[in-house]
Design a protein around this motif. Sequence first.
Motif, PDB file in Angstrom:
ATOM      1  N   LEU A 382      39.676  43.531 -80.254  1.00 57.83           N
ATOM      2  CA  LEU A 382      38.482  43.794 -80.037  1.00 57.83           C
ATOM      3  C   LEU A 382      37.786  42.417 -79.492  1.00 57.83           C
ATOM      4  O   LEU A 382      38.035  41.220 -79.981  1.00 57.83           O
ATOM      5  N   SER A 383      36.950  42.622 -78.433  1.00 61.60           N
ATOM      6  CA  SER A 383      36.288  41.402 -77.962  1.00 61.60           C
ATOM      7  C   SER A 383      34.709  41.428 -78.565  1.00 61.60           C
ATOM      8  O   SER A 383      34.302  42.360 -79.013  1.00 61.60           O
ATOM      9  N   LEU A 384      33.897  40.646 -77.934  1.00 62.17           N
ATOM     10  CA  LEU A 384      32.607  40.129 -78.191  1.00 62.17           C
ATOM     11  C   LEU A 384      31.882  41.534 -78.003  1.00 62.17           C
ATOM     12  O   LEU A 384      31.978  42.242 -77.022  1.00 62.17           O
ATOM     13  N   ASN A 385      31.159  42.200 -79.052  1.00 63.02           N
ATOM     14  CA  ASN A 385      30.277  43.360 -79.026  1.00 63.02           C
ATOM     15  C   ASN A 385      31.068  44.664 -78.973  1.00 63.02           C
ATOM     16  O   ASN A 385      30.436  45.772 -78.767  1.00 63.02           O
ATOM     17  N   ASP A 386      32.348  44.776 -79.139  1.00 61.78           N
ATOM     18  CA  ASP A 386      33.161  45.832 -79.218  1.00 61.78           C
ATOM     19  C   ASP A 386      32.933  46.412 -80.546  1.00 61.78           C
ATOM     20  O   ASP A 386      32.732  45.958 -81.395  1.00 61.78           O
ATOM     21  N   ILE A 387      33.089  47.846 -80.494  1.00 62.28           N
ATOM     22  CA  ILE A 387      32.903  48.577 -81.714  1.00 62.28           C
ATOM     23  C   ILE A 387      34.008  49.162 -81.693  1.00 62.28           C
ATOM     24  O   ILE A 387      34.820  50.021 -80.841  1.00 62.28           O
ATOM     25  N   GLY A 388      35.109  49.308 -83.043  1.00 58.15           N
ATOM     26  CA  GLY A 388      36.226  49.872 -83.114  1.00 58.15           C
ATOM     27  C   GLY A 388      36.479  50.437 -84.366  1.00 58.15           C
ATOM     28  O   GLY A 388      35.766  50.311 -85.295  1.00 58.15           O
ATOM     29  N   VAL A 389      37.458  51.181 -84.563  1.00 55.76           N
ATOM     30  CA  VAL A 389      37.807  51.690 -85.849  1.00 55.76           C
ATOM     31  C   VAL A 389      39.277  51.196 -86.202  1.00 55.76           C
ATOM     32  O   VAL A 389      40.329  51.201 -85.395  1.00 55.76           O
ATOM     33  N   CYS A 390      39.482  51.020 -87.382  1.00 49.90           N
ATOM     34  CA  CYS A 390      40.524  50.353 -87.743  1.00 49.90           C
ATOM     35  C   CYS A 390      41.035  50.721 -89.414  1.00 49.90           C
ATOM     36  O   CYS A 390      40.135  51.144 -90.148  1.00 49.90           O
ATOM     37  N   ASN A 391      42.240  50.273 -89.708  1.00 49.92           N
ATOM     38  CA  ASN A 391      42.526  50.027 -91.106  1.00 49.92           C
ATOM     39  C   ASN A 391      42.712  48.607 -91.752  1.00 49.92           C
ATOM     40  O   ASN A 391      43.368  47.833 -90.940  1.00 49.92           O
ATOM     41  N   ILE A 392      42.307  48.504 -92.827  1.00 48.05           N
ATOM     42  CA  ILE A 392      42.153  47.027 -93.529  1.00 48.05           C
ATOM     43  C   ILE A 392      42.913  47.048 -94.790  1.00 48.05           C
ATOM     44  O   ILE A 392      42.768  48.113 -95.554  1.00 48.05           O
ATOM     45  N   SER A 393      43.622  46.152 -94.969  1.00 45.28           N
ATOM     46  CA  SER A 393      44.532  45.945 -96.219  1.00 45.28           C
ATOM     47  C   SER A 393      44.105  44.589 -96.869  1.00 45.28           C
ATOM     48  O   SER A 393      44.242  43.639 -96.204  1.00 45.28           O
ATOM     49  N   LEU A 394      43.941  44.848 -97.895  1.00 46.71           N
ATOM     50  CA  LEU A 394      43.260  43.654 -98.917  1.00 46.71           C
ATOM     51  C   LEU A 394      44.427  43.092 -99.657  1.00 46.71           C
ATOM     52  O   LEU A 394      45.433  43.827-100.038  1.00 46.71           O
ATOM     53  N   ALA A 395      44.259  41.705-100.246  1.00 47.55           N
ATOM     54  CA  ALA A 395      45.179  41.122-101.141  1.00 47.55           C
ATOM     55  C   ALA A 395      44.955  41.770-102.372  1.00 47.55           C
ATOM     56  O   ALA A 395      46.022  41.524-103.207  1.00 47.55           O
ATOM     57  N   ARG A 396      44.091  42.411-102.932  1.00 50.84           N
ATOM     58  CA  ARG A 396      43.843  42.773-104.003  1.00 50.84           C
ATOM     59  C   ARG A 396      42.688  44.078-104.008  1.00 50.84           C
ATOM     60  O   ARG A 396      42.222  44.107-103.113  1.00 50.84           O
ATOM     61  N   ALA A 397      42.950  45.072-104.984  1.00 51.85           N
ATOM     62  CA  ALA A 397      41.997  46.315-105.034  1.00 51.85           C
ATOM     63  C   ALA A 397      40.296  45.740-105.273  1.00 51.85           C
ATOM     64  O   ALA A 397      40.292  44.853-105.953  1.00 51.85           O
ATOM     65  N   VAL A 398      39.543  46.333-104.689  1.00 54.87           N
ATOM     66  CA  VAL A 398      38.284  46.050-105.051  1.00 54.87           C
ATOM     67  C   VAL A 398      37.527  47.435-105.034  1.00 54.87           C
ATOM     68  O   VAL A 398      38.000  48.567-104.803  1.00 54.87           O
ATOM     69  N   ALA A 399      36.306  47.479-105.404  1.00 55.55           N
ATOM     70  CA  ALA A 399      35.342  48.668-105.979  1.00 55.55           C
ATOM     71  C   ALA A 399      34.242  48.810-104.501  1.00 55.55           C
ATOM     72  O   ALA A 399      33.753  47.852-104.016  1.00 55.55           O
ATOM     73  N   PHE A 400      34.194  49.967-103.954  1.00 51.84           N
ATOM     74  CA  PHE A 400      33.406  50.340-102.824  1.00 51.84           C
ATOM     75  C   PHE A 400      32.984  51.718-102.905  1.00 51.84           C
ATOM     76  O   PHE A 400      33.645  52.646-103.402  1.00 51.84           O
ATOM     77  N   ASP A 401      32.207  52.160-102.062  1.00 49.04           N
ATOM     78  CA  ASP A 401      31.665  53.279-101.691  1.00 49.04           C
ATOM     79  C   ASP A 401      32.053  53.416-100.170  1.00 49.04           C
ATOM     80  O   ASP A 401      31.909  52.586 -99.508  1.00 49.04           O
TER      81      ASP A 401
END
Length: 630
Positions: A382-401
């Motif tokens: 993705l470059s400047l101002n692009d909008i994309g859909v991705c998968n993200i992996s974190l180093a530890r679990a977090v809480a979110f909605d």
Amino acid sequence: MQVHTTTAAEKSTPPNAETCEPLRFLTCGSVDDGKSTLIGRLLHENSLVFVDHLAALERDSKKYGTTTGTLDFALLLDGLEAEREQGITIDVAYRYFSTKRRSFVVADAPGHEQYTRNMATGASNSDLAVLLADARKGLLSQTRRHAIIASLLGLQHVVLAVNKMDLVGLDEGVFKHIAEGFATFAADLGFRTLQAIPVSARDGDNISTLSTRMDWYGGPTLLSYLEEIEVDDHRAARPFRMPVQLVSRPDSDFRGFAGTVADGRVLVGDGVAVLPTGRTSRVKRILNVSGECEAAVAGDAVTLILTDEIDIARGDMLTAPQERAQVADQFAAHLVWMSDERLLPGRSYLVKINHGTVAGTVTALKHRIDVNTLGRMATKTLSLNDIGVCNISLARAVAFDAYSDNRDTGSFILIDRYTNETLAAGMIDFALRRAGNLHHQQLAVTTAQRSQLMQHKPLVLWFTGLPGAGKSTLANLVETGLHARGIHTTMLDGDNVRLGLNRDLGFTEPDRVENIRRVGEVARLMSEAGLVVLCSFISPFRAERRMVRELIGTEAFIEIFVDTPLDTCIARDPKGLYRRALAGEIKNVTGVDQIYEAPQAAALHLKADGTSPRSLADQVIACVMGRVLP
């Protein structure tokens, strides 16, 4: 989508500023569409500009104005000197004002593409977007981009203000063409209401009063529509959420958890769950700026004291026990990329979410959104101002909605780990459970036991430098010398790895990042087996070399910079890469059309030009033997 119209009942019982919910709205659109002028005109027509400000506006209009002989209302909001000189909006300008019917907070966002991040910031705190379009130009890419970002950031109400109608002869056909085109484009963006209004911000047509010059238009003025639209806020009725922003412990007798209630309400005595740990307790006391209180609702900044001593840290979330947020270390998300530096999947970034910060990587970039057609485009970055859909992996679990459920607890930003630059705004779509059934396996034989058997410590030697610098030659000499001294070694060479494990990867920047990520994981496994691992890779980016260092551990990692001048490397050209690259036959060759970021503080900096490989190898061997022997 529904178009709001003023009903007779609404006209007979007009709202007022005391009983009607304040409206936070954003003006956005492409550059020079007249956003600042429109808001300035709105303020002026409702006598919301002080006399001294009006006098200053008259002076500034003569000096900076773009409307000959008249007041340039854009200057009311363009407060920066650079904005006035260039005639553009750079930062988000906020204004607070009230009419007899309603109070408003308006964010005037810049239209230039390089300031899209500012627009996203304004949208994240708004309930409605006034999207401007120049009647002469119609819908531009930036107009559509702002509409998509508004949708992604949860805005459900949009006003399409077709501005500068005076410059197209007040033509009804032009207005209808733009309005119908936008309605078709926005059909899949999920807006609840969409109202198109033809205006002339410079002359005041349909801003506060209906235009006598456009008698073909029978809809509301911009101001009347903003005064009357109902923007529902159901946050208080949703399950309780409060991300912990601060653990307050002024003395040993007090331990409170401060934050802003994002959703729902909480009462003294209510049960709460602490995520991601899942521990539960009850609310003992609630404190706000005025002292103790019995309850807190969405939007309140409070400190909660619990009945139990539970380990809670900044970034944890207090939730309703029976309706908890999601907890995961992977999720799918939309990204709005805001940096000149491109997104590189596999690179380690910082993810700031709900006041906590955790390392994370984009594991898969699914597609980029075409802002003109809303189509899905295959992409590796993705470059400047692009909008994309991705998968993200974190180093530890977090809480979110999910962001669609909660704009506060479902949003995050990506940060460069080394420059601290904000790279992207993210909106979580849903949690990924791909690794939910995986657990780290404890091995019966430890790394220390393997080292004892081998009688030396494990180590990773990372040789980096330009193509043709002599990395592989040097690594071979070092391994031969170590082997002769009884050191158990193995070697990972760039070409050999690409012939097998990484044969699916090319030489673009994203592929080079993934190449080093995989090699780093393999090197870690081999070092855990007790080996001294020699890695010979160009590895052109500092970020990935640092990532491997952190993965292995500083004590077990030695970065070796084989510093050979580019001219010497080109003269050597052992594989003919430079000749072909300089002839334009191949691309993505480091040192020609792809950058090499030299180490800034390598453990060994070897000046390879003019020094024999054997002498350089002896330096490395001496360093290694001093590190690996018990």
